[in-house]
Structures are given as structure tokens and as C-alpha cells.
Design a protein around this motif. Structure first.
Motif, mmCIF file in Angstrom:
data_model
loop_
_atom_site.group_PDB
_atom_site.id
_atom_site.type_symbol
_atom_site.label_atom_id
_atom_site.label_comp_id
_atom_site.label_asym_id
_atom_site.label_seq_id
_atom_site.Cartn_x
_atom_site.Cartn_y
_atom_site.Cartn_z
ATOM 1 N N LEU A 91 1.151 -1.129 0.090
ATOM 2 C CA LEU A 91 0.037 0.168 0.012
ATOM 3 C C LEU A 91 0.893 1.350 -0.045
ATOM 4 N N GLY A 92 2.219 1.062 0.732
ATOM 5 C CA GLY A 92 2.854 2.429 0.917
ATOM 6 C C GLY A 92 2.780 2.706 2.357
ATOM 7 N N GLU A 93 3.945 2.963 2.892
ATOM 8 C CA GLU A 93 4.003 3.122 4.359
ATOM 9 C C GLU A 93 3.005 4.296 4.700
ATOM 10 N N ASP A 94 2.708 5.152 4.007
ATOM 11 C CA ASP A 94 1.987 6.261 4.704
ATOM 12 C C ASP A 94 0.384 5.905 4.787
ATOM 13 N N PHE A 95 0.195 4.737 4.185
ATOM 14 C CA PHE A 95 -1.268 4.616 4.284
ATOM 15 C C PHE A 95 -1.494 3.415 5.261
ATOM 16 N N LEU A 96 -0.792 3.056 6.237
ATOM 17 C CA LEU A 96 -1.131 2.320 7.033
ATOM 18 C C LEU A 96 -1.086 3.023 8.691
ATOM 19 N N PHE A 97 -2.073 2.932 9.493
ATOM 20 C CA PHE A 97 -2.217 3.422 10.800
ATOM 21 C C PHE A 97 -2.237 2.563 11.998
ATOM 22 N N PHE A 98 -1.302 2.747 12.948
ATOM 23 C CA PHE A 98 -1.124 1.830 14.041
ATOM 24 C C PHE A 98 -1.639 2.163 15.348
ATOM 25 N N PHE A 99 -2.233 3.206 15.433
ATOM 26 C CA PHE A 99 -2.752 3.613 16.703
ATOM 27 C C PHE A 99 -4.218 4.704 16.393
ATOM 28 N N ASP A 100 -4.992 4.634 17.217
ATOM 29 C CA ASP A 100 -6.232 5.269 17.003
ATOM 30 C C ASP A 100 -6.235 6.311 18.492
ATOM 31 N N ALA A 101 -6.088 7.587 17.909
ATOM 32 C CA ALA A 101 -6.224 8.457 19.108
ATOM 33 C C ALA A 101 -7.165 9.614 18.839
ATOM 34 N N VAL A 102 -8.484 9.262 19.178
ATOM 35 C CA VAL A 102 -9.410 9.825 18.614
ATOM 36 C C VAL A 102 -10.205 10.887 19.786
ATOM 37 N N SER A 103 -10.654 12.002 19.261
ATOM 38 C CA SER A 103 -11.237 12.949 20.227
ATOM 39 C C SER A 103 -12.848 12.663 19.846
ATOM 40 N N PRO A 104 -13.716 13.039 20.978
ATOM 41 C CA PRO A 104 -15.024 12.732 20.682
ATOM 42 C C PRO A 104 -15.604 13.673 19.320
ATOM 43 N N ILE A 105 -16.510 12.818 18.580
ATOM 44 C CA ILE A 105 -17.054 13.702 17.287
ATOM 45 C C ILE A 105 -18.525 13.664 17.697
ATOM 46 N N VAL A 106 -18.912 14.685 17.527
ATOM 47 C CA VAL A 106 -20.444 15.123 17.767
ATOM 48 C C VAL A 106 -20.966 15.812 16.413
ATOM 49 N N THR A 107 -22.328 15.745 16.342
ATOM 50 C CA THR A 107 -22.877 16.166 15.221
ATOM 51 C C THR A 107 -23.166 17.594 15.350
ATOM 52 N N PHE A 108 -22.958 18.256 13.824
ATOM 53 C CA PHE A 108 -23.161 19.796 13.878
ATOM 54 C C PHE A 108 -24.258 20.220 14.323
ATOM 55 N N GLU A 109 -25.441 19.566 14.086
ATOM 56 C CA GLU A 109 -26.889 20.064 14.484
ATOM 57 C C GLU A 109 -26.864 20.114 15.938
ATOM 58 N N SER A 110 -26.116 19.559 16.615
ATOM 59 C CA SER A 110 -26.482 19.440 18.111
ATOM 60 C C SER A 110 -25.435 20.501 18.932
ATOM 61 N N ILE A 111 -24.471 21.171 18.161
ATOM 62 C CA ILE A 111 -23.908 22.227 18.598
ATOM 63 C C ILE A 111 -24.785 23.263 19.075
ATOM 64 N N ASP A 112 -24.552 24.005 20.049
ATOM 65 C CA ASP A 112 -25.486 25.303 20.192
ATOM 66 C C ASP A 112 -24.545 26.628 19.685
ATOM 67 N N MET A 113 -25.001 26.932 18.589
ATOM 68 C CA MET A 113 -24.329 27.928 17.766
ATOM 69 C C MET A 113 -24.660 29.304 18.224
ATOM 70 N N SER A 114 -25.722 29.339 19.191
ATOM 71 C CA SER A 114 -26.132 30.468 19.720
ATOM 72 C C SER A 114 -25.124 31.083 20.864
#
Ligand SMILES: Cc1cc2nc3c(=O)[nH]c(=O)nc-3n(C[C@H](O)[C@H](O)[C@H](O)COP(=O)(O)OP(=O)(O)OC[C@H]3O[C@@H](n4cnc5c(N)ncnc54)[C@H](O)[C@@H]3O)c2cc1C
Length: 435
Positions: free
Chosen positions: A150-173
Motif C-alpha cells: 500500500l505504501g507506508e503512509d497508508f497504514l495507521f497503528f494507533f487510534d487517538a480520537v477525540s469525541p466527534i459530535v453532530t453539527f446540528e447538536s452544537i449550540d451555535m447561539s
């Protein structure tokens, strides 16, 4: 033509079963028990490496909808789960040994499936069809081969993910758009007063974390720090770190807030945003509580919780087409967690999808995408087509589905409608394009 499947986990078992029972000749390679992974303990196929829960069966839950669609397409893991079921309310939990033995027995009984117990370390991509389903614990030697393939750059070994939220549930006011020093308007900024910041800090240092496996600990110390660890290093650490307000002026006050939680866009459609610098090992319930301390995210719908763990996966949007085929070698498919789907059932579902299209190709038919209204179709399309930047593994969630036009109803009513729409779309699709 023989279809070679590497790995008899959740995904590989679905591929072998769904092709084998349709008289396709399959050679299924599994290295266990000759060579074990760090997480598996037996030689059975489809071993559940952690929880024995396959999650909800309720159609107003994304996992429930996913399972209903998998059943419509045909699933050996769900058939085995029925036989291995243990009481668990609305969730489908199984006796893991009965489950894995049953999947193994069913596949072993298929005359079309040849089982080869050995570690695959390489293969010739220009011959026959190959399905790579070696999962998050792919063996080291095979990883070296994949790096070249695949090429070295296309493999990941670690998942360090922040929480992901939906845009519509963010209070944009209460939140405001803007990059540091007015250099653009790509980020969403959630301002915090001193009191709000201190409450958030306290929640972070007091929250419970997930126990870490040794192999995760080794990797963790080489990588970025979890947000709760930064918080523990001092009360002001966050405000001088990931929550620093420098260059972020709140248009309502004309001033920099005391601290700011920034959110970055995750997908091309702008439906999902992740919290910048919030990679975490907090338990999921604790993540919910912590987010409630951020006023603009009080009602945020989390579609993917933060994690930090070892996870081998490929950069699918770059190297695969929408049918989970290698762009360079269209006779090589990928299935399971290695594609960037996350979870037992998601992995199994991707195996069904790959088997469906391999079967079509063997019958001289063009491969097909599943309808976007289905949970399977939306998840696979997200992985390949919708991600902005690097892929972060994703599990089934309602935020992936195209929204309903009518937004007046409550969350559960909307989910029921989305589930009905998905099942109708899957039914029509399978009637028009049977296996
Ligand atoms: C520690 C851990 C805990 C997890 N807990 C959960 C959970 O609780 N709930 C959940 O929903 N998801 C969980 N997951 C995520 C994911 O759902 C599972 O990992 C799932 O098993 C992935 O399915 P898969 O078919 O892609 O891979 P696997 O089920 O891991 O199957 C891959 C198979 O390939 C074999 N293999 C590997 N390399 C080779 C080779 N070179 N040659 C031949 N065979 C090979 C392996 O032995 C294995 O049998 C967890 C993941 C990890 C790593």
C-alpha cells in the motif's frame, strides 16, 4: 476462480460463509491457533476479543438497524448469535465460546470452503481474488508486506480520537466561528468563563478512565497525551494547552474568552465535528458528563467517543474504491476493522458487503454500492467518500444517514422514520439486485 480470504475473524467469516454457501470456491487462511495474536485466546473463527455484547437490537439504535440490514443480506455471525444468545435486555449478548464454535462449525461444514491454518506473510496480488480481513491485530510479517503493497503512509497503528459530535447538536447561539488571529472561519469555538473552565477541569481530573492493556500502554507513551492527563498536570495546563484562547476573539464580547474548546470539521458535508486536542481514555459515560460541562455542547450528540488504543487500519479513502477494492489491484479487497470500520458488527457487515460484490463480479456483473439511506451504505460511503483529512475509524450511528426533510419530530420518532426508510431501501435494493 478461487477467492482467498486472509483472516477468519468477524469479517473474514462472513466473506467465506456468504461466498461458500453460494458455491464459490473459497480458501480461508487463519493463523490461529498456530500463531496467536495479542488479543485472541482460542483457535475458533470470529472470536470476540473483548465484550460479549453485540450491542442493541432496537431499531431506534444504530447498531440495531445495522443488524436488521445484515440479516436481510444474510449473516453467519447473527445466525450463530441467535444460538449463543444470553439474556441481556435489549442488547444481543452471547456466550462467546458457543458463538465462536458455531461460526467455526458452520464454515467447516461448507464443502466449498478450504480452511488453511497458516500465517500468510505475502501473496501475489496479480493472481486470483484476495480479501484481506486480518483485523486490528494483523500479524507483524504480513504488516511488512502490506506496508510495501500500500505504501507506508497508508497504514495507521494507533487510534487517538477525540469525541466527534453532530453539527446540528452544537449550540451555535453560544459558540462562534473563527481561526486564531482571524485567519479564517473553519473552526467552531466554544467559549468558557473562569467558573465554567474550572468545572470542566474538575470533571476531567475526577472522571474514570478505561484500564489500559500493556500493548496500548507501550504505544501511548510514544504518542500524544490524553486530555485528562494534561488536566492532571495542573489547573491551568489546559488553558495554556489545547484550550488556550489566544487569538480567538468572541464577537459577542469583543474579547478573548478565559478558555476555548475548539471543534474541527471531520467530513466533507460538515455534519460531524471533533473536539480539538480531546483525545481521551475516559469511559464513555464519563465523556458524556464532561461534555455537558461545556455550555455550547450541553446537548451535543456524540457519534463517536474518544479512544486511545492500538488499532491497525489503512487509509481507505486513499487506497480503496467504494467497493473496498484496492485502487491499484482491483482483485484485492479489504474487509473488517482494517478498513476503518469499528466494532464487531460493523466488521462483520463489511465482510457481507465485500462478499456481495465479489459474488457479482464472479457472475460478470458490476459491483454495486448499497443505498445511502441504509446504515451499511452510509457507513461504507463515509469511510471512502466523506472523510476530510485522515480517516478515523467509525461505527454505525444515525448521524451518517441523510437527514429527513421533516425535522419537527423528537429524536426517537425521527430515528424510527430513518430506520423504516433504511429497511425499505435495503428491501428494494435486494429485490432489484439479489445475490
Ligand atoms: C483489544 C480490542 C478489543 C475490542 N473490543 C471490542 C468490543 O468490545 N466490541 C466491539 O464491537 N469491538 C471491539 N473491538 C473492535 C473490533 O470489533 C474487533 O477487533 C473485531 O474482531 C474486528 O473484526 P475483524 O474481522 O476485522 O478482525 P478479527 O476479528 O481480529 O479477525 C482477524 C483474523 O485474522 C487473523 N490473522 C491476522 N493476521 C493474519 C495472517 N497474517 N495470516 C492469517 N491470519 C491472520 C487473526 O488471527 C484473526 O482471526 C476490539 C478491538 C480490539 C483490538
Amino acid at each position: 476462480m478461487i477467492v482467498n480470504v486472509i483472516g477468519a475473524g468477524l469479517a473474514g467469516s462472513e466473506v467465506a460463509y456468504n461466498l461458500g454457501k453460494r458455491n464459490v470456491r473459497v480458501r480461508l487462511y487463519e493463523m490461529r491457533p498456530l500463531k496467536m495474536t495479542e488479543v485472541h485466546k482460542t483457535g475458533y473463527f470470529a472470536e470476540l476479543v473483548c465484550s460479549n455484547s453485540l450491542k442493541s437490537e432496537d431499531l431506534t439504535n444504530a447498531e440495531g438497524l445495522l443488524k436488521a440490514e445484515m440479516k436481510m443480506m444474510g449473516s453467519v455471525t447473527l445466525e450463530a448469535a441467535e444460538k449463543a444468545r444470553v439474556p441481556s435486555g435489549k442488547a444481543l449478548a452471547v456466550d462467546r465460546n458457543v458463538f465462536a464454535k458455531e461460526v467455526t462449525k458452520v464454515i467447516e461444514s461448507l464443502e466449498t470452503v478450504e480452511i488453511v491454518r497458516k500465517e500468510v506473510v505475502q501473496f501475489n496480488p496479480s493472481e486470483e481474488i484476495w480479501v484481506i480481513a486480518t483485523g486490528p491485530a494483523t500479524s507483524e510479517s504480513f504488516l511488512s508486506f502490506l506496508k510495501e503493497f500500500l505504501g507506508e503512509d497508508f497504514l495507521f497503528f494507533f487510534d487517538a480520537v477525540s469525541p466527534i459530535v453532530t453539527f446540528e447538536s452544537i449550540d451555535m447561539s453560544c459558540a462562534f466561528w473563527g481561526d486564531r488571529f482571524g485567519k479564517g472561519k473553519d473552526y467552531i469555538n466554544c467559549p468558557l468563563t473562569k467558573e465554567e473552565y474550572e468545572e470542566l477541569w474538575r470533571a476531567l481530573v475526577e472522571a474514570e478512565v478505561i484500564e489500559m492493556e500493556d500493548f496500548d500502554r507501550r504505544l501511548l507513551f510514544e504518542r500524544c497525551q490524553p486530555i485528562e492527563e494534561i488536566a492532571r498536570s495542573g489547573k491551568d495546563a489546559l488553558r495554556y494547552g489545547p484550550l488556550r484562547p489566544t487569538g480567538l476573539v468572541d464577537p459577542r464580547t469583543g474579547e478573548e474568552p478565559y478558555a476555548v474548546v475548539q471543534l474541527r470539521r471531520e467530513d466533507k458535508d460538515g455534519k460531524f465535528y471533533s473536539l480539538v486536542g480531546f483525545q481521551t481514555r475516559l469511559k464513555w459515560g464519563e465523556q458524556k458528563k464532561v461534555l455537558k460541562k461545556i455550555p455550547c455542547l450541553r446537548n451535543a450528540e456524540i457519534v463517536r467517543y474518544g479512544v486511545m488504543h492500538r488499532n491497525i487500519y489503512i487509509n481507505s479513502p486513499k487506497v480503496l474504491d467504494v467497493f473496498f477494492r484496492s485502487k491499484r489491484h482491483p482483485n484485492v479487497f479489504f474487509a473488517g476493522q482494517i478498513t476503518g470500520v469499528e466494532g464487531y458488527m460493523e466488521s462483520a457487515a463489511s465482510g457481507i458487503y465485500v462478499a456481495y460484490n465479489v459474488n457479482r463480479i464472479l457472475h460478470g456483473l458490476p459491483p454495486l454500492k448499497l443505498p445511502e439511506e441504509t446504515m451499511m451504505g452510509a457507513l461504507f460511503s463515509y469511510i471512502i467518500e466523506r472523510v476530510e483529512g485522515n480517516l478515523k475509524p467509525m461505527y454505525a450511528n444515525f448521524g451518517l444517514l441523510p437527514p429527513l426533510h421533516d425535522r419537527t419530530r423528537g429524536k426517537f420518532e425521527r430515528r424510527k422514520l430513518l430506520a423504516n426508510r433504511a429497511l425499505k431501501a435495503m428491501k428494494e435494493f435486494l429485490e432489484a439486485n439479489p445475490w
